[in-house]
Scaffold this active site. Structure first.
Site, PDB file in Angstrom:
ATOM      1  CE  LYS A 125      17.649  23.211  32.271  1.00 57.79           C
ATOM      2  NZ  LYS A 125      18.194  23.874  33.338  1.00 57.79           N
ATOM      3  NE  ARG A 163      17.501  30.837  30.843  1.00 55.88           N
ATOM      4  CZ  ARG A 163      17.885  30.053  29.879  1.00 55.88           C
ATOM      5  NH1 ARG A 163      17.432  28.720  30.007  1.00 55.88           N
ATOM      6  NH2 ARG A 163      18.829  30.502  29.039  1.00 55.88           N
TER       7      ARG A 163
END
Length: 276
Positions: A215, A250
């Site tokens: 991210k 995840r």
């Protein structure tokens, strides 16, 4: 399926069947490429495959339900019997319903079953585990100017309310998993506050999932590293999460995450397994 088993931390492998996801947009848009990648993720140690047909990166535009179905259903059908559970990453009830019928066995909803008025009913009619994620705003605008008085308390309270809404709708609490939604309507400081306080979410009584892989905030902490260069930061955040008892990670980089988890478990839990 019933509740997932958490004898050890689980690795959820990301499979974006989209042209525009931030980390690997377009690489797995075609069904054959997506199916082959899913098999690679399982070989590398994925416990779950998370299939999504709509990018929810910051600034992403919504995808028509018909297009989302066209992207994900051939992949989910082909993965039936592959040996690990398949989750459907969607905000839309018709996609949830069709994906479950095609063989998906977990619902992963970034809107925590608020994005479609029928989502609660679809989830209640199934026996699928449901991942409830916190997001402030929708993908198009969520990073414009996210504001909280206390991000940890507010995310915790939101997830508590969503758990109650689910149980009120007839969804057994034992099927629910919570995700604080790193990067979904959060600044760098918000993300770091949540990552420091993941242990706070255990009192909700549900397993905790975390998605930090590649991210953008990791790039901001590492000299502007692009998405494909954020593996070290992804692993650092993942291990910090596991140390606080997070149950599912995840991730895009399954093999590397699995190796990091194996070493962490050997150090802190005495569960070494020697591979030659």
């Amino acid at each position: 399926m019933g509740p997932l088993e958490f004898g050890r931390p689980l690795v959820m492998g990301v499979l974006n069947v989209t042209p525009d996801s931030f980390a690997d947009g377009g690489r797995y848009l075609e069904p054959d490429a997506a199916i082959a990648h899913a098999r690679r993720l399982i070989e590398r140690g994925a416990d779950i495959i998370d299939v999504g047909g709509e990018s929810t990166r910051p600034g992403a535009e919504p995808v028509p339900v018909e297009e989302e179905l066209r992207r994900v259903l051939p992949v989910i059908s082909a993965l039936l019997g592959i040996g690990v559970p398949v989750s459907i990453d969607t905000r839309h009830a018709p996609v949830m319903r069709a994906a479950l019928a095609a063989g998906a066995s977990i619902i992963n909803d970034v809107s925590a079953l608020t994005g479609d008025p029928e989502s609660l009913a679809v989830a209640a009619a199934s026996d699928a585990p449901v991942i409830l994620m916190h997001a402030q705003g929708d993908p198009r605008t969520m990073q414009d100017s996210p504001v909280y008085t206390d991000v940890v308390d507010e995310v915790h309270e939101y997830l508590k309310r969503r758990i109650q809404a689910c149980t009120d709708a007839g969804i057994d609490a034992g099927r629910l998993i919570v995700d604080p939604g790193i990067g979904f309507g959060k600044t760098l400081d918000h993300n770091l506050a949540l990552l420091r306080n993941l242990h706070r979410f255990h009192d909700l009584g549900c397993p905790v999932l975390l998605g930090v892989s590649r991210k953008s905030f990791l790039g901001r902490l590492s000299g502007g590293a692009p998405a494909h260069g954020r593996l070290p930061g992804s692993l650092a955040a993942a291990l910090a999460a596991i140390h606080q008892g997070v149950h599912i990670l995840r991730v895009h980089d399954v093999a590397e995450t699995r190796q990091a988890l194996d070493v962490w478990q050997a150090i802190f839990q005495g569960t070494a397994t020697e591979n030659s």
